[in-house]
Design a protein around this motif. Structure first.
Motif, PDB file in Angstrom:
ATOM      1  N   SER A 264      -1.107  40.998  -2.984  1.00 13.78           N
ATOM      2  CA  SER A 264       0.127  41.212  -2.218  1.00 13.78           C
ATOM      3  C   SER A 264       0.704  39.886  -1.736  1.00 13.78           C
ATOM      4  CB  SER A 264      -0.141  42.107  -1.008  1.00 13.78           C
ATOM      5  OG  SER A 264      -0.969  41.440  -0.065  1.00 13.78           O
ATOM      6  N   SER A 265       1.995  39.901  -1.451  1.00 16.39           N
ATOM      7  CA  SER A 265       2.654  38.689  -0.953  1.00 16.39           C
ATOM      8  C   SER A 265       2.157  38.316   0.440  1.00 16.39           C
ATOM      9  CB  SER A 265       4.176  38.883  -0.930  1.00 16.39           C
ATOM     10  OG  SER A 265       4.537  39.982  -0.105  1.00 16.39           O
ATOM     11  N   ASP A 266       1.810  39.327   1.242  1.00 15.42           N
ATOM     12  CA  ASP A 266       1.308  39.042   2.592  1.00 15.42           C
ATOM     13  C   ASP A 266      -0.023  38.307   2.528  1.00 15.42           C
ATOM     14  OD1 ASP A 266       3.177  40.321   4.612  1.00 15.42           O
ATOM     15  OD2 ASP A 266       2.828  42.012   3.272  1.00 15.42           O
ATOM     16  N   TYR A 267      -0.930  38.751   1.650  1.00 21.41           N
ATOM     17  CA  TYR A 267      -2.195  38.030   1.537  1.00 21.41           C
ATOM     18  C   TYR A 267      -1.993  36.674   0.868  1.00 21.41           C
ATOM     19  CZ  TYR A 267      -6.516  36.058   0.310  1.00 21.41           C
ATOM     20  OH  TYR A 267      -7.529  35.132   0.192  1.00 21.41           O
ATOM     21  N   ASP A 268      -1.116  36.593  -0.101  1.00 14.95           N
ATOM     22  CA  ASP A 268      -0.892  35.321  -0.795  1.00 14.95           C
ATOM     23  C   ASP A 268      -0.465  34.235   0.182  1.00 14.95           C
ATOM     24  OD1 ASP A 268      -0.643  33.831  -3.378  1.00 14.95           O
ATOM     25  OD2 ASP A 268       1.415  33.615  -2.663  1.00 14.95           O
ATOM     26  N   ALA A 269       0.316  34.611   1.171  1.00 18.70           N
ATOM     27  CA  ALA A 269       0.734  33.639   2.185  1.00 18.70           C
ATOM     28  C   ALA A 269      -0.471  33.112   2.964  1.00 18.70           C
ATOM     29  CB  ALA A 269       1.747  34.276   3.133  1.00 18.70           C
ATOM     30  N   VAL A 270      -1.415  34.006   3.264  1.00 14.81           N
ATOM     31  CA  VAL A 270      -2.648  33.612   3.948  1.00 14.81           C
ATOM     32  C   VAL A 270      -3.442  32.639   3.081  1.00 14.81           C
ATOM     33  CG1 VAL A 270      -4.897  34.469   4.735  1.00 14.81           C
ATOM     34  CG2 VAL A 270      -2.814  35.742   5.289  1.00 14.81           C
ATOM     35  N   HIS A 271      -3.592  32.982   1.822  1.00 16.03           N
ATOM     36  CA  HIS A 271      -4.358  32.208   0.856  1.00 16.03           C
ATOM     37  C   HIS A 271      -3.789  30.797   0.707  1.00 16.03           C
ATOM     38  CE1 HIS A 271      -7.233  32.586  -2.566  1.00 16.03           C
ATOM     39  NE2 HIS A 271      -6.453  31.690  -3.165  1.00 16.03           N
ATOM     40  N   GLN A 272      -2.476  30.725   0.524  1.00 12.84           N
ATOM     41  CA  GLN A 272      -1.830  29.424   0.303  1.00 12.84           C
ATOM     42  C   GLN A 272      -1.837  28.567   1.559  1.00 12.84           C
ATOM     43  OE1 GLN A 272      -1.381  28.621  -2.734  1.00 12.84           O
ATOM     44  NE2 GLN A 272      -1.739  30.722  -3.438  1.00 12.84           N
ATOM     45  N   GLN A 273      -1.670  29.205   2.712  1.00 14.77           N
ATOM     46  CA  GLN A 273      -1.681  28.428   3.955  1.00 14.77           C
ATOM     47  C   GLN A 273      -3.047  27.791   4.188  1.00 14.77           C
ATOM     48  OE1 GLN A 273      -1.805  30.431   7.727  1.00 14.77           O
ATOM     49  NE2 GLN A 273      -0.555  28.879   8.740  1.00 14.77           N
TER      50      GLN A 273
ATOM     51  N   ASN B 175       0.859  40.921  10.454  1.00 18.85           N
ATOM     52  CA  ASN B 175       2.205  40.556   9.991  1.00 18.85           C
ATOM     53  C   ASN B 175       3.108  41.788   9.813  1.00 18.85           C
ATOM     54  OD1 ASN B 175       4.130  38.613   9.252  1.00 18.85           O
ATOM     55  ND2 ASN B 175       3.633  38.811   7.067  1.00 18.85           N
ATOM     56  N   HIS B 176       2.985  42.731  10.734  1.00 18.44           N
ATOM     57  CA  HIS B 176       3.813  43.949  10.746  1.00 18.44           C
ATOM     58  C   HIS B 176       3.634  44.802   9.486  1.00 18.44           C
ATOM     59  CE1 HIS B 176       5.723  42.167  14.233  1.00 18.44           C
ATOM     60  NE2 HIS B 176       6.053  41.097  13.518  1.00 18.44           N
ATOM     61  N   THR B 177       2.473  44.700   8.854  1.00 16.11           N
ATOM     62  CA  THR B 177       2.219  45.499   7.655  1.00 16.11           C
ATOM     63  C   THR B 177       1.695  46.889   8.005  1.00 16.11           C
ATOM     64  OG1 THR B 177      -0.064  44.681   7.474  1.00 16.11           O
ATOM     65  CG2 THR B 177       1.661  43.462   6.276  1.00 16.11           C
ATOM     66  N   GLY B 178       1.241  47.055   9.254  1.00 18.49           N
ATOM     67  CA  GLY B 178       0.605  48.309   9.636  1.00 18.49           C
ATOM     68  C   GLY B 178      -0.826  48.411   9.141  1.00 18.49           C
ATOM     69  N   MET B 179      -1.338  47.309   8.592  1.00 16.41           N
ATOM     70  CA  MET B 179      -2.699  47.261   8.069  1.00 16.41           C
ATOM     71  C   MET B 179      -3.412  46.008   8.567  1.00 16.41           C
ATOM     72  SD  MET B 179      -2.055  48.291   4.061  1.00 16.41           S
ATOM     73  CE  MET B 179      -0.612  47.211   3.904  1.00 16.41           C
ATOM     74  N   SER B 180      -4.729  46.086   8.595  1.00 15.61           N
ATOM     75  CA  SER B 180      -5.521  44.886   8.845  1.00 15.61           C
ATOM     76  C   SER B 180      -5.437  43.983   7.628  1.00 15.61           C
ATOM     77  CB  SER B 180      -6.980  45.265   9.109  1.00 15.61           C
ATOM     78  OG  SER B 180      -7.795  44.105   9.131  1.00 15.61           O
ATOM     79  N   VAL B 181      -5.639  42.683   7.828  1.00 12.72           N
ATOM     80  CA  VAL B 181      -5.669  41.772   6.687  1.00 12.72           C
ATOM     81  C   VAL B 181      -6.795  42.147   5.735  1.00 12.72           C
ATOM     82  CG1 VAL B 181      -7.191  40.033   7.729  1.00 12.72           C
ATOM     83  CG2 VAL B 181      -5.458  39.332   6.046  1.00 12.72           C
ATOM     84  N   MET B 182      -7.829  42.808   6.272  1.00 14.15           N
ATOM     85  CA  MET B 182      -8.942  43.256   5.431  1.00 14.15           C
ATOM     86  C   MET B 182      -8.547  44.393   4.507  1.00 14.15           C
ATOM     87  SD  MET B 182     -12.207  43.130   8.016  1.00 14.15           S
ATOM     88  CE  MET B 182     -11.369  43.792   9.462  1.00 14.15           C
ATOM     89  N   GLU B 183      -7.417  45.046   4.797  1.00 13.01           N
ATOM     90  CA  GLU B 183      -6.981  46.184   4.001  1.00 13.01           C
ATOM     91  C   GLU B 183      -5.902  45.829   2.978  1.00 13.01           C
ATOM     92  OE1 GLU B 183      -7.214  49.942   6.918  1.00 13.01           O
ATOM     93  OE2 GLU B 183      -5.965  48.320   7.726  1.00 13.01           O
ATOM     94  N   LEU B 184      -5.403  44.596   3.052  1.00 11.96           N
ATOM     95  CA  LEU B 184      -4.328  44.194   2.160  1.00 11.96           C
ATOM     96  C   LEU B 184      -4.825  43.974   0.734  1.00 11.96           C
ATOM     97  CD1 LEU B 184      -2.535  41.474   4.341  1.00 11.96           C
ATOM     98  CD2 LEU B 184      -1.792  43.829   3.974  1.00 11.96           C
ATOM     99  N   SER B 185      -3.990  44.250  -0.225  1.00 16.03           N
ATOM    100  CA  SER B 185      -4.299  43.889  -1.595  1.00 16.03           C
ATOM    101  C   SER B 185      -4.319  42.370  -1.713  1.00 16.03           C
ATOM    102  CB  SER B 185      -3.242  44.450  -2.552  1.00 16.03           C
ATOM    103  OG  SER B 185      -3.368  43.843  -3.827  1.00 16.03           O
ATOM    104  N   HIS B 186      -5.308  41.847  -2.432  1.00 15.23           N
ATOM    105  CA  HIS B 186      -5.352  40.397  -2.618  1.00 15.23           C
ATOM    106  C   HIS B 186      -4.252  39.920  -3.553  1.00 15.23           C
ATOM    107  CE1 HIS B 186      -7.654  41.967  -5.976  1.00 15.23           C
ATOM    108  NE2 HIS B 186      -7.605  40.797  -6.591  1.00 15.23           N
TER     109      HIS B 186
END
Length: 361
Positions: free
Chosen positions: A43-52, A30-41
């Motif tokens: 963070s808003s980017d991971y929260d979107a994954v979680h909720q979806q 999602n243009h974060t420059g990081m793998s989803v494995m590197e995101l803070s749980h």
């Protein structure tokens, strides 16, 4: 070998589109420059994954608002203990229906924590069928009734679920969740390890009635063994298995893209029919373990006339690119696990191999 026919019992085949989508995003989600494995749980980017992932599960399985969706670690084996920790008080009895090794293990864990009872069992016939509950005796002391919806080792499955009003119906659906339409309202709790139909190993989905979670007496239960800990914190009390949840979401997207549960159920029935018809038309050369009325659409178990032929068949299958066809050591023979991501083409290829081998022997 560039590709194989994957009939592993679990971890199992994953949909190729889900894997390709994950591969494409692996280094830059999602243009974060990081793998989803590197995101803070957090963070808003991971929260979107979680909720979806939660919303897709709710949509595909028609989960009512009365139930909560939890993402837990520890596999179904942890749920064997987590369930009685939350529901089995000192004045109650945990009722278990035995249909195979996993229900036996669930009973063993429950027995460590409180009073349990075997409500019904098909052990005396080596678990070839699902027991009849029409004469089962219930009481107001029942804490829950536990079943295992599909039995991977023996190849049996509850084709219809019992209507139980006396106590919550609890189901371990690790090996057939998301494989067919389901009336979630019938169940107090459903739990399932993800590694068969939902995604990779490491995530366990729990679908539980909110009133059961809220009424559980867990004052002396460790924090991470309380359903309320996960419910009250949206499964984010501690770091969840973020990549597993992400890939679970990709699998759910794939299910939606192919037409949802109706299409998936139809496809699974068609795959199973291809192999069961081969067994039934073999004049006894292939012998199915499960009685026809209890046959699983997820795990097809069968034996050959003798062990030598079984070894030769499995050896030939391995040469031809078939993986995971060995039966469990407890019943021997062969097992074809045809979970959601196993394509019809793989089942047709197995059918053709079975017919070829029978003709040659």
């Amino acid at each position: 070998m560039s590709s194989v026919y994957n009939f592993n019992a679990g971890p199992a085949a994953l949909p190729k589109p889900a894997l390709e989508a994950a591969q494409k995003e692996l280094l830059n989600f999602n243009h974060t420059g990081m793998s989803v494995m590197e995101l803070s749980h957090r963070s808003s980017d991971y929260d979107a994954v979680h909720q979806q992932a939660k919303q897709l599960l709710k949509k595909l399985l028609a989960i009512p608002d009365s139930h909560d969706i939890l993402f837990v670690q520890g596999g179904a084996s942890l749920q064997f203990a987590m369930l009685p920790y939350n529901l089995l008080s000192s004045d109650k009895v945990g009722q278990y229906v035995l249909t195979g090794s996993w229900s036996e293990k669930a009973l063993k864990e429950g027995s460590l924590l409180g009073q349990t009872n075997v409500l019904a069992s098909s052990k005396e016939t080596n678990y070839t069928s699902i027991p009849d509950l029409s004469n089962a005796v219930f009481s107001d002391k029942d804490a829950y009734v536990h079943i295992t919806s599909n039995n991977t080792i023996y190849g049996t499955q509850w084709n219809t679920f019992p209507d139980i009003s006396q106590a919550p119906l609890v189901a371990d659906m690790s090996s057939d969740i998301l494989s067919r339409n389901l009336d979630v309202n019938k169940f107090g709790i459903i739990y399932a390890g993800a590694q068969k139909n939902l995604g990779p190993s490491g995530v366990t989905v729990v679908i539980a009635k909110k009133e059961i979670i809220e009424s559980a007496n867990t004052k002396h239960v460790p924090t991470m063994l309380r359903y309320s800990t996960f419910s009250e914190n949206d499964s984010l009390y501690n770091t969840p298995p973020t990549f597993g949840i992400y890939l679970l979401g990709k699998v759910l997207e794939w299910v939606e893209s192919i037409g949802g549960m109706d299409k998936l159920e139809q496809a699974n029935e068609e795959k199973a029919k291809v192999i069961y018809e081969t067994i039934d038309q073999s004049n006894g050369f292939y012998n199915g373990h499960a009685e026809p009325s209890s046959r699983s659409t997820m795990n097809i178990t069968f034996t050959l006339p003798n062990e030598e032929l079984s070894k030769r068949f499995l050896s030939l299958a391995k040469e031809r690119g078939f993986v995971g066809l060995n039966g469990h050591r407890s019943i021997g023979g062969c097992r074809a696990s045809i979970y959601n991501a196993v394509p019809l083409e793989a089942c047709i290829a197995l059918r053709d191999l079975m017919i070829e081998f029978q003709k040659a022997n």
